[in-house]
Design a protein around this motif. Structure first.
Motif, PDB file in Angstrom:
ATOM      1  N   GLY A   1      26.434  37.659  28.263  1.00 34.99           N
ATOM      2  CA  GLY A   1      25.220  36.661  27.997  1.00 34.99           C
ATOM      3  C   GLY A   1      24.761  36.004  29.599  1.00 34.99           C
ATOM      4  N   ARG A   2      25.665  36.011  30.449  1.00 36.22           N
ATOM      5  CA  ARG A   2      25.273  35.498  31.804  1.00 36.22           C
ATOM      6  C   ARG A   2      24.128  35.952  32.260  1.00 36.22           C
ATOM      7  N   SER A   3      23.809  37.360  32.095  1.00 33.50           N
ATOM      8  CA  SER A   3      22.528  37.965  32.692  1.00 33.50           C
ATOM      9  C   SER A   3      21.257  37.257  32.174  1.00 33.50           C
ATOM     10  N   GLU A   4      21.249  36.600  31.212  1.00 35.81           N
ATOM     11  CA  GLU A   4      20.179  35.703  30.862  1.00 35.81           C
ATOM     12  C   GLU A   4      20.645  33.990  30.884  1.00 35.81           C
ATOM     13  N   GLY A   5      21.467  33.725  31.288  1.00 33.24           N
ATOM     14  CA  GLY A   5      21.746  32.411  31.569  1.00 33.24           C
ATOM     15  C   GLY A   5      22.658  31.687  30.560  1.00 33.24           C
ATOM     16  N   THR A   6      23.222  32.530  29.409  1.00 38.96           N
ATOM     17  CA  THR A   6      23.919  32.066  28.176  1.00 38.96           C
ATOM     18  C   THR A   6      25.429  32.266  28.615  1.00 38.96           C
ATOM     19  N   GLU A   7      26.203  31.086  28.616  1.00 42.62           N
ATOM     20  CA  GLU A   7      27.679  31.032  28.784  1.00 42.62           C
ATOM     21  C   GLU A   7      28.438  31.340  27.503  1.00 42.62           C
ATOM     22  N   THR A   8      28.965  32.359  27.424  1.00 41.99           N
ATOM     23  CA  THR A   8      29.917  32.713  26.252  1.00 41.99           C
ATOM     24  C   THR A   8      31.254  32.995  26.703  1.00 41.99           C
TER      25      THR A   8
ATOM     26  N   ARG B   1      31.221  40.959  20.585  1.00 38.18           N
ATOM     27  CA  ARG B   1      31.575  42.143  21.161  1.00 38.18           C
ATOM     28  C   ARG B   1      30.608  42.327  22.318  1.00 38.18           C
ATOM     29  N   ILE B   2      29.375  42.173  22.314  1.00 32.50           N
ATOM     30  CA  ILE B   2      28.585  41.927  23.320  1.00 32.50           C
ATOM     31  C   ILE B   2      27.750  40.824  23.264  1.00 32.50           C
ATOM     32  N   GLY B   3      27.854  39.802  24.077  1.00 30.86           N
ATOM     33  CA  GLY B   3      26.923  38.588  24.040  1.00 30.86           C
ATOM     34  C   GLY B   3      25.460  38.787  24.022  1.00 30.86           C
ATOM     35  N   PRO B   4      24.494  38.102  23.923  1.00 34.55           N
ATOM     36  CA  PRO B   4      22.839  38.118  23.682  1.00 34.55           C
ATOM     37  C   PRO B   4      22.310  38.408  25.461  1.00 34.55           C
ATOM     38  N   HIS B   5      21.511  39.443  25.272  1.00 37.18           N
ATOM     39  CA  HIS B   5      20.967  39.811  26.583  1.00 37.18           C
ATOM     40  C   HIS B   5      19.852  40.883  26.332  1.00 37.18           C
TER      41      HIS B   5
ATOM     42  N   ASP C   1      17.676  46.705  44.033  1.00 40.04           N
ATOM     43  CA  ASP C   1      18.115  45.423  44.122  1.00 40.04           C
ATOM     44  C   ASP C   1      18.056  44.509  42.772  1.00 40.04           C
ATOM     45  N   TYR C   2      17.223  44.944  42.188  1.00 42.55           N
ATOM     46  CA  TYR C   2      17.250  44.022  40.907  1.00 42.55           C
ATOM     47  C   TYR C   2      18.486  44.318  39.922  1.00 42.55           C
ATOM     48  N   LEU C   3      18.658  45.693  39.693  1.00 41.01           N
ATOM     49  CA  LEU C   3      19.706  45.958  38.834  1.00 41.01           C
ATOM     50  C   LEU C   3      21.164  45.512  39.381  1.00 41.01           C
ATOM     51  N   GLN C   4      21.189  45.624  40.652  1.00 35.74           N
ATOM     52  CA  GLN C   4      22.300  45.202  41.559  1.00 35.74           C
ATOM     53  C   GLN C   4      22.873  43.802  41.092  1.00 35.74           C
ATOM     54  N   GLU C   5      21.460  42.715  41.311  1.00 36.85           N
ATOM     55  CA  GLU C   5      21.835  41.419  40.884  1.00 36.85           C
ATOM     56  C   GLU C   5      22.221  41.067  39.625  1.00 36.85           C
ATOM     57  N   LYS C   6      21.591  41.944  38.745  1.00 37.00           N
ATOM     58  CA  LYS C   6      21.731  41.710  37.353  1.00 37.00           C
ATOM     59  C   LYS C   6      23.530  42.094  36.858  1.00 37.00           C
ATOM     60  N   MET C   7      23.736  43.245  37.497  1.00 36.54           N
ATOM     61  CA  MET C   7      25.244  43.585  36.988  1.00 36.54           C
ATOM     62  C   MET C   7      26.252  42.790  37.924  1.00 36.54           C
ATOM     63  N   ARG C   8      25.947  42.082  38.777  1.00 33.15           N
ATOM     64  CA  ARG C   8      26.775  41.220  39.454  1.00 33.15           C
ATOM     65  C   ARG C   8      27.089  40.035  38.751  1.00 33.15           C
TER      66      ARG C   8
ATOM     67  N   ILE D   1      27.085  39.707  35.156  1.00 38.68           N
ATOM     68  CA  ILE D   1      27.923  39.645  34.183  1.00 38.68           C
ATOM     69  C   ILE D   1      29.246  39.635  34.173  1.00 38.68           C
ATOM     70  N   LEU D   2      29.752  39.925  35.354  1.00 42.31           N
ATOM     71  CA  LEU D   2      31.302  40.284  35.629  1.00 42.31           C
ATOM     72  C   LEU D   2      32.011  38.851  35.359  1.00 42.31           C
ATOM     73  N   ALA D   3      32.961  38.790  34.689  1.00 45.01           N
ATOM     74  CA  ALA D   3      33.766  37.680  34.447  1.00 45.01           C
ATOM     75  C   ALA D   3      34.169  37.009  35.830  1.00 45.01           C
ATOM     76  N   ASP D   4      34.467  37.822  36.897  1.00 48.34           N
ATOM     77  CA  ASP D   4      34.865  37.043  38.124  1.00 48.34           C
ATOM     78  C   ASP D   4      33.697  36.907  39.232  1.00 48.34           C
ATOM     79  N   GLY D   5      32.763  37.132  38.663  1.00 46.10           N
ATOM     80  CA  GLY D   5      31.250  36.821  39.475  1.00 46.10           C
ATOM     81  C   GLY D   5      31.189  38.047  40.494  1.00 46.10           C
ATOM     82  N   GLY D   6      31.785  39.144  40.407  1.00 42.51           N
ATOM     83  CA  GLY D   6      31.462  40.265  41.122  1.00 42.51           C
ATOM     84  C   GLY D   6      32.544  40.334  42.323  1.00 42.51           C
ATOM     85  N   ALA D   7      33.539  39.731  42.319  1.00 40.08           N
ATOM     86  CA  ALA D   7      34.561  39.748  43.356  1.00 40.08           C
ATOM     87  C   ALA D   7      35.406  41.140  43.083  1.00 40.08           C
TER      88      ALA D   7
END
Length: 336
Positions: free
Chosen positions: A113-120, A211-215, A321-328, A330-336
């Motif tokens: 859900g973070r990819s659309e700004g929704t926190e779950t 199971r998967i948040g809104p996106h 670039d667009y895809l990489q930014e989106k993938m970062r 959604i990871l729970a640790d912010g991409g670390a």
């Protein structure tokens, strides 16, 4: 209980049965439209393309039949994937995602859900993922040797199907048939096997947990082979809200991603969706989805088609670039 969404069924048999390449002919210099009533004049393809165009404007989703995929292949792949997911966690940890995010992703690691700004809360699933570049995860599980060849066969079939759909979509926009596929000769595809464990394994879902948040998806098109269930796929409609996605055995669920929505200038919708939490009244229900994400070469510049086809002029973006930014995101640790 949610109502059922209206998602059109598209039979690609109509595309394959009419071998005439109408899209290519219409863009040949000197083409004589007066002879378009020949037995193989592309009319079946044009009707199919119009049907796809109307569906993608209204929902962003299709159910695709007539695709020619071996009906036994998804089941064989699911069986191998379940053999992997059933391994002990300490064994699966050896195949955890490496720097390129290919391999196994444990529970509580993804917040879609973070990819659309929704926190779950973190999504209730485990994932095995691979991609075109690099072509494999860090390493494949020795414990399940059947997984790698089955994934290779399945993704090869999905890549061909995705390109066929892109040809239909190009025809729908009155563009040359290779308008999109000229950018997918070296595609930036991703493939995931999403395993949704049962409620008696995960425990009750937290408030707002799925199971998967809104996106919305991020690329051009997504091809989903899914299983029906009470904790299954829902799609969002502006008028009716969240609705259960219809299920048709053997059909592939297709939805538009953000890059294609931008490319079409919002003529086509990037369909918002989610997967419901495991149902407490069906505590043993577990599902496995096979999800193929098709995108163009990473260096492709995506610029909105102008009016009257496009409706929103987005600034050009580089696909990778667009895809990489989106993938970062959604990871729970912010991409670390």
């Amino acid at each position: 209980m949610a109502s059922r969404a209206q998602i059109p069924v598209v039979d690609l048999g109509d595309w394959h049965a009419d071998p005439y390449d109408d899209g290519a002919r219409r863009h040949l210099p000197g083409h004589d439209h007066a002879h378009d009533d020949s037995p193989h004049d592309g009319s079946a393809r044009r009707r199919l393309a119009h049907h796809v165009d109307q569906a993608l404007q209204s929902t962003g989703f299709l159910l695709v039949t007539g695709h020619g995929i071996d009906p036994g292949l998804p089941g064989r792949l699911r069986a191998a994937a379940r053999d992997f997911f059933r391994l002990p966690s300490d064994v699966k940890n050896a195949y955890a995602q490496c720097a390129d995010r290919r391999g196994w992703t444990a529970r509580d690691r993804v917040v879609t859900g973070r990819s659309e700004g929704t926190e779950t809360p973190p999504d209730l699933l485990e994932v095995w993922s691979c991609a075109a570049d690099p072509a494999t995860p860090c390493h494949w599980p020795d414990e399940v040797p059947a997984l790698r060849p089955l994934v290779a066969e399945y993704t090869d079939r999905m890549r061909g199907l995705a390109d066929t759909v892109l040809e239909v979509m190009a025809t729908a926009l009155d563009r040359p048939v290779d308008f999109f596929t000229r950018h997918t000769t070296d595609p930036n595809w991703d493939f995931t096997v999403n395993w949704y464990p049962a409620a008696d394994e995960t425990g009750p879902a937290a408030p707002g947990q799925f199971r998967i948040g809104p996106h919305t998806d991020f690329g051009l098109v997504t091809l989903l082979d899914r299983q029906t269930g009470r904790g299954g796929l829902q799609v969002h409609d502006d008028e009716h809200g969240w609705q259960d996605a219809p299920y048709e055995p053997g059909a592939i669920t297709l939805n538009i991603g953000d890059l294609m929505a931008r490319w079409s200038g919002d003529r086509w919708r990037s369909g918002r969706h989610r997967v419901l939490p495991p149902p407490v009244d069906a505590p043993r229900e577990e599902l496995t989805s096979l999800v193929y994400f098709h995108a163009c070469a990473p260096g492709t510049s995506i610029a909105s088609l102008p009016a009257p086809v496009g409706r929103t002029p987005y600034p050009a973006v580089r696909a990778g670039d667009y895809l990489q930014e989106k993938m970062r995101a959604i990871l729970a640790d912010g991409g670390a």
